[in-house]
Design a protein around this motif. Structure first.
Motif: not given
Length: 269
Positions: A66, A125, A181, A225
Motif C-alpha cells: 500500500s 482491497h 493491496m 482500495d
C-alpha cells in the motif's frame, strides 16, 4: 444450497497443482540435525493439526505494498473456509516445502464488508480486477470449477498483511508488517511477473480473462482500495527498513497522484 456445496467441494480440490515455485529466500542457520529430523517426523505422525489440515484451498495471485505499487510480488495463498462469508489464508512466497510464510489474508463477502466502518474499509482491497483479469488462479482444479470459484470470489474483499518481505531478498523477516493491496486496473502489474507465473503453471492469464468475460463484475464499494483516492494506509517502521523493490517491477507503472502521499514516513515509500 447446491451452489454453496459445489463451490466448497471445488475449493477442497485446490490443494493440488503446487510444488513448482521455490522460495527466493535462504534463511541463515545450520542444517537440520538427524535428531531434529527424527523429532520433526515423529511430530508429523503423532500430532493432530486441525488448523493446518483445514488449509484446503490454494489460490495464486499478486500483491503490492500500500503506497508503493512498484513493490509487487506473487503470493501463494493456502486458505481455509471459516464459513460462507469468511475465509482465512496463510500466504507463502512459493509452493514447495522450502516456502516462507509471508503473511496472512482475510477474505469476507460483500455482505459483511458493507457492515464495516469506513476507517476499517480503507484497509481492504477488492477482488474484481484480480478475477476478471485472469491474474488470480486456483491451480490444479478443472477450468469449470475454477470459474465457479471465481464467480464467488469476484464479490469479495481482502485484508492482507505481509510479515516477511521475501520480495526484497531478505534472509529473515525484518521490519514490521506491511499492508498489501491488489491491482485494480490493467497496466499496474508487472507483465514480466505475470508471464513468469503463467509459464511456471503452464497457464495463460489472457485465456482466463477471456473465459471469465461473462462473470458479472459487481459495483466496488467506494470504501475499498482506498489508496486510489486518499493517502494510502501504511505502518511507520521504526527500524528504518525500506520497502523498496530493487528489481523486476516496472518503473513507469501508473498510479494515482494521491498514492504518493502516505500516512507513514514518506521516505519509506
Amino acid at each position: 444450497m447446491k451452489h454453496v456445496l459445489f463451490i466448497s467441494s471445488m475449493m477442497l480440490l485446490a490443494g493440488c497443482g503446487g510444488e513448482n515455485s521455490d522460495s527466493n529466500v535462504a534463511a541463515p542457520g545450520s542444517a537440520e540435525t538427524a535428531k531434529t529430523k527424527i523429532l520433526e517426523k515423529g511430530a508429523d505422525v503423532l500430532q493432530n493439526k486441525p488448523p493446518i489440515e483445514a488449509l484446503n484451498a490454494y489460490l495464486d495471485g499478486f500483491h503490492f505494498y500500500s503506497g508503493n505499487m512498484q513493490g509487487q510480488m506473487e503470493a501463494h495463498h493456502y486458505c481455509s473456509i471459516v464459513n460462507e462469508d469468511v475465509t482465512q489464508c496463510v500466504i507463502y512466497d512459493g509452493n514447495t516445502s522450502s516456502a516462507k510464510i509471508m503473511g496472512v489474508e482475510y477474505i469476507v463477502s460483500e455482505k459483511l464488508f458493507k457492515t464495516l466502518p469506513s476507517s476499517e474499509k480503507a484497509l481492504w482491497h477488492s477482488h474484481v480486477h484480480e478475477v476478471k483479469s485472469g491474474s488470480l488462479i486456483a491451480p490444479g482444479i478443472p477450468v469449470f470449477a475454477e470459474k465457479e470459484l471465481m464467480k464467488k470470489l469476484v464479490t469479495t474483499y481482502g485484508k492482507t498483511w505481509h510479515t516477511w518481505h521475501t520480495d526484497l531478498q531478505k534472509e529473515l523477516p525484518l521490519g514490521i508488517p506491511q499492508l498489501m493491496m491488489g491491482f485494480t486496473a490493467d497496466g499496474q502489474a508487472d507483465p514480466g511477473m505475470i508471464a513468469a507465473r503463467d509459464k511456471n503453471f503452464g497457464i495463460s492469464s489472457a485465456d482466463k480473462r477471456a473465459d471469465r468475460a461473462d462473470i458479472v463484475a459487481p459495483p466496488i464499494d467506494p470504501g475499498a482500495d482506498a489508496w486510489q483516492h486518499s493517502p494510502p494506509v501504511q505502518l511507520t517502521d521504526p527500524t528504518g527498513f525500506e520497502h523498496r523493490h530493487p528489481h523486476g517491477a516496472q518503473t513507469n507503472l501508473p498510479a494515482p497522484a494521491s498514492s504518493r502521499a502516505t500516512t507513514g514516513s514518506e521516505a519509506r515509500q
